[in-house]
Design an enzyme around this catalytic site. Structure first.
Site, PDB file in Angstrom:
ATOM      1  N   ILE A   1       0.904  -1.153   0.000  1.00 15.67           N
ATOM      2  CA  ILE A   1       0.000   0.000   0.000  1.00 15.67           C
ATOM      3  C   ILE A   1       0.941   1.200   0.000  1.00 15.67           C
ATOM      4  O   ILE A   1       1.615   1.469   0.990  1.00 15.67           O
ATOM      5  CB  ILE A   1      -0.952   0.012   1.212  1.00 15.67           C
ATOM      6  CG1 ILE A   1      -1.892  -1.192   1.169  1.00 15.67           C
ATOM      7  CG2 ILE A   1      -1.755   1.315   1.226  1.00 15.67           C
ATOM      8  CD1 ILE A   1      -2.838  -1.294   2.354  1.00 15.67           C
ATOM      9  N   PRO A   2       1.021   1.908  -1.121  1.00 14.56           N
ATOM     10  CA  PRO A   2       2.140   2.834  -1.364  1.00 14.56           C
ATOM     11  C   PRO A   2       2.062   4.189  -0.657  1.00 14.56           C
ATOM     12  O   PRO A   2       1.933   5.241  -1.283  1.00 14.56           O
ATOM     13  CB  PRO A   2       2.093   3.004  -2.882  1.00 14.56           C
ATOM     14  CG  PRO A   2       0.641   2.865  -3.215  1.00 14.56           C
ATOM     15  CD  PRO A   2       0.127   1.812  -2.267  1.00 14.56           C
ATOM     16  N   CYS A   3       2.215   4.183   0.659  1.00 17.36           N
ATOM     17  CA  CYS A   3       2.213   5.446   1.404  1.00 17.36           C
ATOM     18  C   CYS A   3       3.437   6.302   1.076  1.00 17.36           C
ATOM     19  O   CYS A   3       3.424   7.509   1.311  1.00 17.36           O
ATOM     20  CB  CYS A   3       2.114   5.183   2.899  1.00 17.36           C
ATOM     21  SG  CYS A   3       3.394   4.114   3.553  1.00 17.36           S
ATOM     22  N   HIS A   4       4.461   5.690   0.487  1.00 15.59           N
ATOM     23  CA  HIS A   4       5.655   6.458   0.102  1.00 15.59           C
ATOM     24  C   HIS A   4       5.356   7.432  -1.041  1.00 15.59           C
ATOM     25  O   HIS A   4       6.153   8.311  -1.314  1.00 15.59           O
ATOM     26  CB  HIS A   4       6.794   5.506  -0.293  1.00 15.59           C
ATOM     27  CG  HIS A   4       6.472   4.595  -1.427  1.00 15.59           C
ATOM     28  ND1 HIS A   4       5.809   3.389  -1.240  1.00 15.59           N
ATOM     29  CD2 HIS A   4       6.697   4.698  -2.757  1.00 15.59           C
ATOM     30  CE1 HIS A   4       5.650   2.801  -2.417  1.00 15.59           C
ATOM     31  NE2 HIS A   4       6.186   3.566  -3.355  1.00 15.59           N
TER      32      HIS A   4
END
Length: 192
Positions: free
Chosen positions: A160-163
């Site tokens: 889950i690409p929180c970056h």
């Protein structure tokens, strides 16, 4: 709580191998679900991959903020089919052979956090948003701080690409795995 699947499309053979583990019990305790985990080496450090009931619940860099506290319910199972599949997909991501993940996911969190994480999952590889833009997408334009707190609690790093969330001015801001890792992940995605 039942499993939620954010990303579907598993091969039937893999799906059949990802059946939940039976609950474990100890004397005078309620049945308890065993939580398998696997330590997976990446170019940015060791990820601890955790699953429950046939879905991933965690992908944390060991020692990062908000990592799971391992207790007696966690059991290292390096050959678990789901955890192996997750590791293979993460390896393909780092080799620039994969842009998204096809894994059953069940992140633990509040309804609001899960809504934010679902929205994060919709951000395409190579794209970024500010926290304010994410708050708009979530439908909470005045809730930027609450959205940022939910982003910070994302239990599935990389997957889950929180970056992909940046400060209002495009600056690198908080990442539980460390700003250096966030910078490296965005660099990987910008060279596809």
């Amino acid at each position: 709580m039942g499993c939620r699947f954010l990303v579907l499309g598993l091969e039937p053979e893999l799906a059949s191998q990802l059946a939940p583990e039976p609950p474990t019990t100890t004397k005078n305790q309620e049945p308890r679900t065993m939580i398998p985990y696997r330590l997976h080496q990446t170019p940015l450090g060791t990820l601890r991959l955790c699953a429950e009931n046939g879905a991933l619940i965690g992908a944390h860099f060991v020692g990062q903020k908000h990592d799971f506290v391992l207790d007696a319910g966690f059991v290292e199972l390096p050959n678990d089919a789901l955890l192996r599949a997750a590791g293979e997909q993460i390896d393909a991501y780092f080799k620039r052979q994969r842009r998204s993940f096809e894994l059953p996911l069940a992140p633990r969190g509040t309804a609001f956090q899960r809504m934010v994480w679902d929205t994060l999952a919709s951000i395409a590889c190579g794209q970024t948003l500010s926290y304010g833009e994410l708050a708009l997408r979530v439908g909470k334009p005045s809730g930027v701080r609450a959205v940022a707190a939910a982003v910070g609690r994302n239990p599935l790093s990389i997957i889950i690409p929180c970056h992909r969330i940046l400060g209002r001015d495009g600056s690198m801001t908080g990442y539980a795995g460390g700003i250096e890792r966030k910078t490296a992940l965005l660099a990987i995605e910008s060279h596809r």
